[in-house]
Design an enzyme around this catalytic site. Structure first.
Site, short mmCIF file in Angstrom:
data_model
loop_
_atom_site.label_atom_id
_atom_site.label_comp_id
_atom_site.label_asym_id
_atom_site.label_seq_id
_atom_site.Cartn_x
_atom_site.Cartn_y
_atom_site.Cartn_z
N LYS A 36 0.52 -1.26 -0.35
CA LYS A 36 -0.05 0.20 0.08
C LYS A 36 1.00 1.54 0.16
O LYS A 36 1.81 1.42 0.45
CB LYS A 36 -0.78 -0.24 1.42
CG LYS A 36 -2.02 -1.11 1.12
CD LYS A 36 -3.07 -0.78 2.65
CE LYS A 36 -4.17 -1.94 2.95
NZ LYS A 36 -4.82 -2.44 1.87
N SER B 284 -7.40 -7.44 8.43
CA SER B 284 -7.97 -8.12 9.80
C SER B 284 -8.43 -9.26 9.94
O SER B 284 -7.65 -10.14 10.80
CB SER B 284 -8.19 -6.67 10.68
OG SER B 284 -7.98 -5.83 9.67
#
Lengths: 188, 291
Positions: free
Chosen positions: B80, B235
């Site tokens: 990212k 997550s």
């Protein structure tokens, strides 16, 4: 004629579109019950071979499919499909069906920046070839016929009922390789 | 970027379809993800749930970490960068990353301009909440789209909202008369040629994944049924009780999203899911970053 398409992960819809354009029936193989349908040929598409390998085993498709390939079911593997069929992988201990007498190098050209497109020959016909983080065949056994190669790298080959390409004919409009596969099925 | 390179980048995304892209924070997690059947991994220092917890400015990961993860797996490695931070993107390109996620999960570096992604050879994936955002990112050079969802919450509601909106806007554009597209392009604030492609294809011109809040096999299957072509799980995996088992179950759920008997079987006994935060309990809405 009906083709079974391994549809666990990857670019199987692109193969379906080619088969549609050639007027060939097909069905998707996502789980064991799908193998009860009759197929005349099997396509192993591009995608990630480790992901497909894991799913083949978790979904208990691995042994029955290998048996069908060993028993002579015509099979066409592109990119990850080629890796699934290879007897030996030069740079990876994770091997799969191992039915085809070829030694393959995974991600052989490098990462995505090294992906490329070129025109070259499949047999005696020039076709567009798209290589996405592609493997190549390093060496082949005595009974394997080489169908595409450049710079000493083997990029398409056939052994008996098994056809493989390191490139993705299903991403182009050229149907030469698919038609070759359909001929293999007809002449079985 | 030349046309061939852009096509090749879109085609890599096609190879990822029907797969699960998993967030990993070290080489060991990357190997677990790959062995569980991930089609790619997203390398980052902290998963979104921890970014939320720790707070502060969140940036591109340490190149050393990315290189370790690249060395650990053979599947594509993504990473990212902050919205608008084109130098972070240049660094990732120098690392030969397989895909860059210009992501709202990190702190934005620019509140007006996104990265001019057409200047890069490596591919980009970007988040979107609606069709307009998706097509603006594609116009800037993105070769893959994902829903924004609300990262690090374990709450699927926002990903569902974004996917439903994108799909319903696509259906609306598909059913328009051609002479209505000019006005629609103005309303969506997107280039006319991209809107015409959506009109003809009945889908986005690039692959569209779901992301943000996926925590269970059922969540993943829900997103596939709503039209996702694959799923990002952030997550949800490594914040759960048994990451390897949950990861493998989510991979199976994406392949067999239409088989509820199989979904029942693989959802069994997965251990604890990530705790999750409800939408109304969140202080920071990441999805609002970058329009």
């Amino acid at each position: 004629m009906t083709i079974g398409l391994l549809a666990l992960q990857g670019a199987f819809i692109e193969h379906e579109k080619v088969l549609q354009s050639l007027g060939v029936d097909y069905f998707e193989i996502r789980q064991l019950s799908d193998l009860s349908k009759k197929m005349d040929g099997l396509i192993l598409p591009g995608g990630e071979s480790t992901a497909m390998g894991k799913l083949l085993k978790d979904l208990e498709l691995f042994s029955p499919l290998r048996k069908m390939i060993e028993d002579g079911l015509p099979v066409f593997g592109t990119c990850a499909g080629l890796i699934l069929l290879a007897k030996t992988l030069e740079n990876d201990s994770r091997i799969f069906f191992q039915t085809m007498d070829i030694t393959v190098k995974r991600n052989a050209f490098g990462r995505q920046l090294a992906s490329f497109m070129k025109l070259d020959f499949f047999g005696d016909k020039e076709i567009p070839m798209i290589f996405i983080r592609a493997p190549y065949i390093h060496s082949v056994g005595a009974n394997v016929q080489v169908l595409s190669s450049f710079d000493g790298l083997i990029l398409a080959a056939r052994e008996k009922n098994m056809l493989v390409t390191a490139y993705h004919p299903e991403l182009t409009k050229d149907t030469t390789v698919h038609q070759y596969f359909l001929e293999m099925i007809k002449n079985r | 970027m030349d046309k061939t390179r852009y096509e090749l980048n879109k085609e890599l995304a096609q190879m990822l379809k029907g797969g699960v892209i998993m967030d990993v924070t070290n080489a060991e997690q990357a190997k677990i993800a790959e062995a569980a059947g991930a089609c790619a991994v997203m390398a980052l220092e902290r998963i979104p749930a921890d970014i939320r917890k720790v707070g502060g400015v969140s940036r591109m990961s340490d190149p050393r970490l990315i290189k370790e993860i690249q060395a650990a797996v053979t599947i594509p490695v993504m990473a990212k960068v902050r919205i608008g931070h084109f130098v972070e993107a240049e660094i990732l390109e120098a690392l030969e990353i397989d895909y860059i996620d210009e992501s709202e999960v990190l702190s934005p570096a620019d509140d007006i301009y996104h990265i001019d992604k057409a200047n890069f050879k490596v591919p980009f994936v970007c988040g979107a909440k609606n069709l307009g955002e998706a097509l603006r990112r594609i116009a800037e050079g993105a070769s893959m789209i994902r829903t924004k969802g609300e990262p690090g919450t374990g709450d699927i509601i926002q990903a569902v909202r974004h996917m439903r909106l994108i799909q319903s806007e696509i259906r609306r554009v598909s059913s328009m008369r051609e002479d209505e597209l000019y006005e629609a392009a103005k309303q969506f604030q997107v280039p006319l040629d991209l809107l015409k492609q959506v009109h003809e294809l009945g889908k986005l011109p690039v692959v569209n994944f779901a992301a943000g809040g996926v925590a269970t096999p059922a969540d993943a299957a829900l997103m596939m049924k709503l039209g996702a072509e694959g799923v990002f799980v952030g997550s949800g995996i490594f914040k759960s009780g048994d990451p390897a088992k949950r990861a493998a179950a989510i991979v199976q759920a994406v392949t067999n999203f239409n088989d509820s008997a199989l979904l029942a079987k693989i959802s069994e006994n997965l251990g604890e899911a990530m705790v999750g935060i409800n939408e109304e309990e969140i202080n920071l809405l990441m999805a609002q970053r970058g329009e």
